[in-house]
Scaffold this motif. Structure first.
Motif, PDB file in Angstrom:
ATOM      1  N   LEU A   1      -2.540   1.195   7.317  1.00  0.00           N
ATOM      2  CA  LEU A   1      -3.679   0.571   6.643  1.00  0.00           C
ATOM      3  C   LEU A   1      -3.522  -0.944   6.643  1.00  0.00           C
ATOM      4  O   LEU A   1      -4.462  -1.686   6.950  1.00  0.00           O
ATOM      5  CB  LEU A   1      -3.782   1.108   5.205  1.00  0.00           C
ATOM      6  CG  LEU A   1      -4.921   0.565   4.363  1.00  0.00           C
ATOM      7  CD1 LEU A   1      -6.263   0.929   4.973  1.00  0.00           C
ATOM      8  CD2 LEU A   1      -4.840   1.097   2.931  1.00  0.00           C
ATOM      9  N   GLY A   2      -2.310  -1.408   6.329  1.00  0.00           N
ATOM     10  CA  GLY A   2      -2.065  -2.849   6.303  1.00  0.00           C
ATOM     11  C   GLY A   2      -2.299  -3.482   7.666  1.00  0.00           C
ATOM     12  O   GLY A   2      -2.962  -4.532   7.788  1.00  0.00           O
TER      13      GLY A   2
ATOM     14  N   ALA B   1     -11.085  -0.370   7.396  1.00  0.00           N
ATOM     15  CA  ALA B   1     -10.171   0.550   6.713  1.00  0.00           C
ATOM     16  C   ALA B   1     -10.877   1.859   6.389  1.00  0.00           C
ATOM     17  O   ALA B   1     -10.334   2.953   6.622  1.00  0.00           O
ATOM     18  CB  ALA B   1      -9.647  -0.094   5.436  1.00  0.00           C
ATOM     19  N   TYR B   2     -12.117   1.763   5.881  1.00  0.00           N
ATOM     20  CA  TYR B   2     -12.836   2.988   5.528  1.00  0.00           C
ATOM     21  C   TYR B   2     -13.252   3.765   6.769  1.00  0.00           C
ATOM     22  O   TYR B   2     -13.264   4.990   6.780  1.00  0.00           O
ATOM     23  CB  TYR B   2     -14.055   2.667   4.662  1.00  0.00           C
ATOM     24  CG  TYR B   2     -13.669   2.376   3.245  1.00  0.00           C
ATOM     25  CD1 TYR B   2     -13.129   3.376   2.435  1.00  0.00           C
ATOM     26  CD2 TYR B   2     -13.809   1.106   2.701  1.00  0.00           C
ATOM     27  CE1 TYR B   2     -12.758   3.120   1.140  1.00  0.00           C
ATOM     28  CE2 TYR B   2     -13.435   0.836   1.396  1.00  0.00           C
ATOM     29  CZ  TYR B   2     -12.909   1.854   0.625  1.00  0.00           C
ATOM     30  OH  TYR B   2     -12.530   1.596  -0.662  1.00  0.00           O
TER      31      TYR B   2
ATOM     32  N   LYS C   1      -6.614   1.649  -2.643  1.00  0.00           N
ATOM     33  CA  LYS C   1      -5.693   1.403  -1.528  1.00  0.00           C
ATOM     34  C   LYS C   1      -4.631   2.507  -1.469  1.00  0.00           C
ATOM     35  O   LYS C   1      -4.298   3.012  -0.396  1.00  0.00           O
ATOM     36  CB  LYS C   1      -5.013   0.040  -1.674  1.00  0.00           C
ATOM     37  CG  LYS C   1      -5.942  -1.144  -1.522  1.00  0.00           C
ATOM     38  CD  LYS C   1      -6.600  -1.211  -0.161  1.00  0.00           C
ATOM     39  CE  LYS C   1      -7.550  -2.407  -0.088  1.00  0.00           C
ATOM     40  NZ  LYS C   1      -8.447  -2.372   1.037  1.00  0.00           N
TER      41      LYS C   1
ATOM     42  N   TRP D   1      -8.614  -1.701  -7.145  1.00  0.00           N
ATOM     43  CA  TRP D   1      -8.007  -2.016  -5.850  1.00  0.00           C
ATOM     44  C   TRP D   1      -6.788  -1.126  -5.607  1.00  0.00           C
ATOM     45  O   TRP D   1      -6.663  -0.497  -4.560  1.00  0.00           O
ATOM     46  CB  TRP D   1      -7.621  -3.502  -5.866  1.00  0.00           C
ATOM     47  CG  TRP D   1      -7.016  -3.999  -4.602  1.00  0.00           C
ATOM     48  CD1 TRP D   1      -7.677  -4.497  -3.525  1.00  0.00           C
ATOM     49  CD2 TRP D   1      -5.626  -4.047  -4.291  1.00  0.00           C
ATOM     50  NE1 TRP D   1      -6.782  -4.842  -2.552  1.00  0.00           N
ATOM     51  CE2 TRP D   1      -5.530  -4.586  -2.988  1.00  0.00           C
ATOM     52  CE3 TRP D   1      -4.463  -3.689  -4.970  1.00  0.00           C
ATOM     53  CZ2 TRP D   1      -4.298  -4.767  -2.363  1.00  0.00           C
ATOM     54  CZ3 TRP D   1      -3.243  -3.863  -4.350  1.00  0.00           C
ATOM     55  CH2 TRP D   1      -3.166  -4.399  -3.066  1.00  0.00           C
TER      56      TRP D   1
ATOM     57  N   GLY E   1       0.465   3.691   4.555  1.00  0.00           N
ATOM     58  CA  GLY E   1       0.378   2.355   3.971  1.00  0.00           C
ATOM     59  C   GLY E   1       0.515   1.280   5.030  1.00  0.00           C
ATOM     60  O   GLY E   1      -0.273   0.326   5.092  1.00  0.00           O
TER      61      GLY E   1
ATOM     62  N   ASP F   1     -12.375  -4.441   4.975  1.00  0.00           N
ATOM     63  CA  ASP F   1     -12.448  -3.163   4.255  1.00  0.00           C
ATOM     64  C   ASP F   1     -13.224  -2.123   5.047  1.00  0.00           C
ATOM     65  O   ASP F   1     -12.896  -0.945   5.041  1.00  0.00           O
ATOM     66  CB  ASP F   1     -13.110  -3.371   2.892  1.00  0.00           C
ATOM     67  CG  ASP F   1     -12.162  -4.039   1.928  1.00  0.00           C
ATOM     68  OD1 ASP F   1     -10.942  -4.036   2.197  1.00  0.00           O
ATOM     69  OD2 ASP F   1     -12.632  -4.576   0.907  1.00  0.00           O
TER      70      ASP F   1
ATOM     71  N   GLU G   1      -6.030  -3.531   8.636  1.00  0.00           N
ATOM     72  CA  GLU G   1      -6.753  -4.562   7.876  1.00  0.00           C
ATOM     73  C   GLU G   1      -6.437  -5.953   8.397  1.00  0.00           C
ATOM     74  O   GLU G   1      -7.320  -6.805   8.526  1.00  0.00           O
ATOM     75  CB  GLU G   1      -6.392  -4.461   6.388  1.00  0.00           C
ATOM     76  CG  GLU G   1      -7.071  -3.291   5.710  1.00  0.00           C
ATOM     77  CD  GLU G   1      -6.928  -3.349   4.206  1.00  0.00           C
ATOM     78  OE1 GLU G   1      -7.491  -2.492   3.529  1.00  0.00           O
ATOM     79  OE2 GLU G   1      -6.236  -4.262   3.695  1.00  0.00           O
TER      80      GLU G   1
ATOM     81  N   TYR H   1       0.843  -1.197   0.000  1.00  0.00           N
ATOM     82  CA  TYR H   1       0.000   0.000   0.000  1.00  0.00           C
ATOM     83  C   TYR H   1       0.880   1.250   0.000  1.00  0.00           C
ATOM     84  O   TYR H   1       0.584   2.242  -0.666  1.00  0.00           O
ATOM     85  CB  TYR H   1      -0.899   0.034   1.240  1.00  0.00           C
ATOM     86  CG  TYR H   1      -1.895  -1.083   1.332  1.00  0.00           C
ATOM     87  CD1 TYR H   1      -2.352  -1.728   0.192  1.00  0.00           C
ATOM     88  CD2 TYR H   1      -2.399  -1.497   2.562  1.00  0.00           C
ATOM     89  CE1 TYR H   1      -3.267  -2.751   0.282  1.00  0.00           C
ATOM     90  CE2 TYR H   1      -3.324  -2.511   2.661  1.00  0.00           C
ATOM     91  CZ  TYR H   1      -3.752  -3.143   1.517  1.00  0.00           C
ATOM     92  OH  TYR H   1      -4.675  -4.145   1.604  1.00  0.00           O
TER      93      TYR H   1
ATOM     94  N   ALA I   1      -4.263   5.099   1.644  1.00  0.00           N
ATOM     95  CA  ALA I   1      -3.005   5.139   2.400  1.00  0.00           C
ATOM     96  C   ALA I   1      -2.419   6.540   2.362  1.00  0.00           C
ATOM     97  O   ALA I   1      -1.923   7.049   3.366  1.00  0.00           O
ATOM     98  CB  ALA I   1      -2.032   4.122   1.824  1.00  0.00           C
TER      99      ALA I   1
END
Lengths: 299, 252, 302
Positions: free
Chosen positions: A248-249, A268-269, A225, A221, A245, A265, A252, A18, A229
């Motif tokens: 986010l990883g 993440a949002y 992503k 995607w 990034g 997801d 998730e 990401y 990020a």
């Protein structure tokens, strides 16, 4: 506890991909103050061209990798010329929508190239894993993290130790002033685009070989992503893109482990929305949007 | 009319305004001068609610307006123009002035939906009157972005006056103008803006300041260094130093 | 008219709502990637009202529009500080959250011996108002266009009125608007809410036209298309987004021989169009000139 650490490590491994995508967005945003929605699709089409050679002409893995990079750069230049160079700088919205319709165009082109839903993507490295204490590492993910670090290092040298980097930073600070200083802003922008596409190609290749397959959805995607990020880290900030990034990883990975796939997801949002509401500048961004900045915006 | 008590504004470590005390009396034309970066525009932004002051109090016609949001201050009767001209570029000259009357015409949502220019509700006549005063009537249907600079400056002032404010701030109304255009702007301020209202003019062009102002206040490094009648202030040693000392003399 | 033509026309009509909704926000200077959320949430709410609670369709549309409008206002209040790309990405994040939540939600009630209601990833089946009342496709299409006409007339009235100027002021320069006494916060929430309601009407109609909705339909592609329609047609008038929809869904659907190459042709055409007309076909300047021409003609006649 071991699960938690293992998840965090896995998340960071994945987050490094990401981060690579986010760096692409952040550089383009920094230089042009505009968003390239077709970034993911550019990488996807580049990788499709590489895969097409592999499927129809059985070329070696190395040629697939090189073709992927070269065609990503070419597609990136096409996008730059059509959606950014040709549209005047102030028309931010037009560029964004233009890059969106070109995304659709690239996606359809990829589907014509290889019409099935998924294709196996030839990887340079064989999949494997090794253990370190109680933790399991997947070889291809570890190599992605290392690759990400190498790319960031090279990029840092390029941006802060070369004349091109100086020109690029000048254009990103103030393109008009840079132009008066004799910097060819259009050329620098094109080079930045090519550079970012190359980097995106490397990132895309690494991600796709980890997945070992490619679908047209990769464009969507990768775009989202990368965008998420970048926003998490702070728009236009290089360290922010990396941190965003990784964050986010990790989020998730934890959501997937503790809550299940349908929450991955969503979390993440949720993180992104919460970050934008509470701390719009992201982790590393300057505090933006203050009234002070607003007042001086048009000076 | 307007009173500032120990008003401060800090941006990080920089004190853009340092405990300013200032009184603007009803009916006067106050000239606000000072070298670049002395805090004139910051003062204006703080008073009009672009951002709140870091300290001190501001009151207008007896009401304490410290920390109010800009639209409330505007509705109370303080209007302004901008140093770097701000107009609605894709609206016509007429629409720029007409739409800006917003705060004069209330009447809730229905009122908003009803009052359209084609239906001749009373205020269009007033818009044309103002345009006439500023010599813009012939450009009524021109898009604002296509006007030449002096006309854009005039349109800004006209727009600021549509809300019929008791107090108007003009931020470099003659910026970028030739001497002839500056004289024209000075005439407009004198004949159209100043009568019936209080006016604060921020300007570098001394021709305009001495031509229209009844009183002058000088800022330097965010502090008020002098205040008084134009002749006295411009003769003041501190003022001359503030300008000449930094090779930034006002063009007399 | 055969069913195919009616379906295409109905789709144009329903998609127009979301395009108009994105356009209303564009007027205020904000780019939303998330109008599809209100379309989708309203489709679910309206479907629930008629299929699960047996309400009449007008109540369904009203419920859908209100749900969409209220949620939009809440999101608008939360994102008040954001502008530009920050606002766009925040709306995107919200819309994806809404879609992903709809993928999880399972609430079903028994109606006439059958389970009806949202069923997570399987979508929401059995919104059969049209069949139960024996409404033909043509009649429903007329309903769609009736409501669309009302919406367009409303937007045109807004544009002619002071409110239209207020929104354009907000979009053009919000600081200046505030300095002229405009409560920018109030108008922004109002605009966001109204845009939610418009998208919501479209969504409610969509649920009843297709009888079946699934979260996947309300993905970000729908939102970005909605945005693109406004920009293609032009930001100068409410007819702009309609032209955009008609060009994409109508015109390209009609050209059968480019089937399969549709996005390649459409994408290329739009990209070239945007080079020459960065604010769309009917942008403010062209609308202004057109109006001047018309008013001159009227004067000549009078």
């Amino acid at each position: 506890m071991i699960d938690f650490v293992q998840n965090t490590v896995d998340g960071m491994m994945f987050g490094s991909s990401y981060a690579l995508l986010a760096i692409g967005f952040t550089i383009i945003f920094g230089v042009m103050r505009r968003i390239n929605l077709s970034f993911g699709a550019t990488i996807m089409l580049g990788a499709y061209i590489g895969t097409w050679l592999h499927v129809h002409h059985q070329v070696s893995v190395w040629i697939v990798a090189l073709t992927t990079l070269a065609s990503t750069v070419l597609v990136g230049i096409y996008v730059e010329r059509l959606c950014f160079h040709a549209i005047r700088r102030s028309a931010v919205l037009a560029s964004m929508v233009s890059s969106f319709v070109i995304w659709m165009q690239l996606e359809e082109a990829a589907i014509h190239l290889l019409p099935e839903r998924t294709y196996a993507f030839p990887a340079l490295l064989a999949a494997g894993s090794f253990e370190l204490g109680p933790f399991l590492f997947r070889a291809e993910q570890t190599s992605m993290l290392i690759l990400a670090m190498i790319i960031v290092g090279v990029l840092h040298v390029l941006l802060y130790r070369t004349r091109f980097g100086l020109a690029l930073r000048a254009v990103s600070e103030n393109s008009l002033a840079a132009a008066y200083m004799g910097i060819n802003a259009a050329w620098v922008t094109l080079c930045a685009f090519a550079l970012v596409s190359l980097m995106g190609g490397v990132a895309g290749y690494a991600i796709l070989s980890t997945d070992a397959q490619i679908t047209p959805f990769f464009g969507l995607w990768a775009t989202f992503k990368g965008l998420i990020a970048m926003m998490l880290g702070g728009m236009g900030s290089l360290p922010g893109a990396i941190l965003g990034g990784l964050l986010l990883g990790v989020v998730e990975a934890h959501a997937l482990w503790y809550l299940g796939n349908e929450y991955k997801d969503l979390s993440a949002y949720l993180l992104l929305f919460g970050m934008l509401v509470l701390r719009p500048g992201g982790l590393m961004g300057q505090r933006i949007l203050s009234r002070e900045a607003l007042a001086f915006r048009r000076v | 009319m307007l009173a500032l008590r120990k008003v401060e504004k800090r941006f990080g470590a920089l004190a853009a305004l340092d405990r300013i005390d200032l009184e603007v009396a009803a009916g006067e034309v106050l000239g606000l001068i000072g070298p670049n970066g002395s805090g004139k525009t910051t003062l204006l932004n703080t008073v009009t609610g672009v951002y709140p002051p870091s300290g001190g109090r501001i009151s207008f016609q007896g009401a304490d307006i410290t920390g109010w949001r800009g639209h409330r201050i505007a509705r109370l009767g303080i209007a302004r123009t901008f140093q770097n001209i701000r107009l609605f570029p894709t609206m016509t000259v007429f629409q720029n002035v007409w739409a800006s009357q917003h705060s004069r015409v209330s009447g809730g949502l229905l009122g908003l939906l009803r009052s359209s220019p084609s239906r001749r509700c009373g205020d269009t006549g007033r818009v044309d009157e103002i345009l006439e005063l500023f010599g813009l009537l012939k450009d009524r249907e021109v898009l604002a972005k296509n006007l030449p600079l002096p006309a854009r400056r005039r349109l800004e002032v006209a727009r600021a006056l549509t809300t019929d404010p008791p107090l108007v701030f003009l931020d470099e109304p003659a910026g970028g103008m030739t001497p002839a255009e500056t004289a024209d702007m000075a005439r407009l301020i004198h004949e159209v803006v100043a009568p019936n209202r209080t006016c604060v003019v921020i300007e570098h062009k001394m021709a305009l300041i001495t031509g229209v102002c009844t009183r002058i206040c000088v800022l330097d490094f965010g502090r008020k260094i002098a205040e008084g009648l134009p002749g006295d202030v411009l003769a003041d040693a501190k003022v001359r130093e503030a300008y000449l000392g930094r090779d930034d003399a006002p063009d007399a | 008219m055969d069913d195919y033509v009616i379906t295409v026309l109905s789709n144009i009509g329903m998609i127009s709502f979301i395009a108009l909704s994105a356009y209303l926000l564009l007027l205020t200077g904000e780019i939303s990637f998330g109008q599809q959320a209100y379309f989708g949430l309203s489709a679910y709410a309206a479907g629930a009202a008629t299929a699960m609670f047996q309400l009449p369709i007008w109540a369904g549309i009203l419920v859908g529009a209100c749900v969409a409008g209220i949620i939009a206002m809440v999101v608008g209040a939360l994102t008040l500080q954001l502008s530009g790309l920050y606002f766009s990405v925040a709306t995107l994040a919200f819309a994806e959250m809404a879609r992903l939540i709809l993928l999880i939600v399972e609430i079903q009630v028994e109606v006439d011996g059958e389970m009806v209601g949202p069923e997570g990833a399987n979508g929401f089946h059995g919104i059969r108002w049209m069949f139960e009342r024996d409404i033909s496709l043509t009649e429903f299409m007329l309903l769609i266009y009736g409501l669309l006409a009302l919406t367009v007339i409303f937007l045109l009235l807004v544009e002619r009125s002071r409110l239209g100027s207020v929104l354009r002021m907000l979009g053009s320069d919000d600081l200046l608007a505030e300095m002229q006494g405009l409560n920018t916060v109030r108008y922004r929430i109002l605009a966001v809410g109204a845009a939610g309601v418009i998208a919501g009407v479209g969504g409610a109609l969509y649920a009843h036209f297709t009888t079946y909705v699934e979260p996947q339909f309300f993905n970000v592609m729908l939102g970005v298309h909605a945005l693109a329609y406004g920009l293609i047609g032009g930001l100068g008038t409410a007819f702009g987004p309609l032209i955009g929809v008609a060009i994409d869904v109508g015109f390209l659907e009609a050209i059968r021989f480019i089937q399969g190459y549709r996005m390649i042709v459409f994408g290329g055409l739009v990209a070239i169009l945007l080079i020459f007309m960065p604010r769309g076909i009917l942008d403010e300047e062209r609308v202004h000139r057109l109006k001047a021409v018309f008013s001159r003609r009227n004067h000549a006649r009078a």
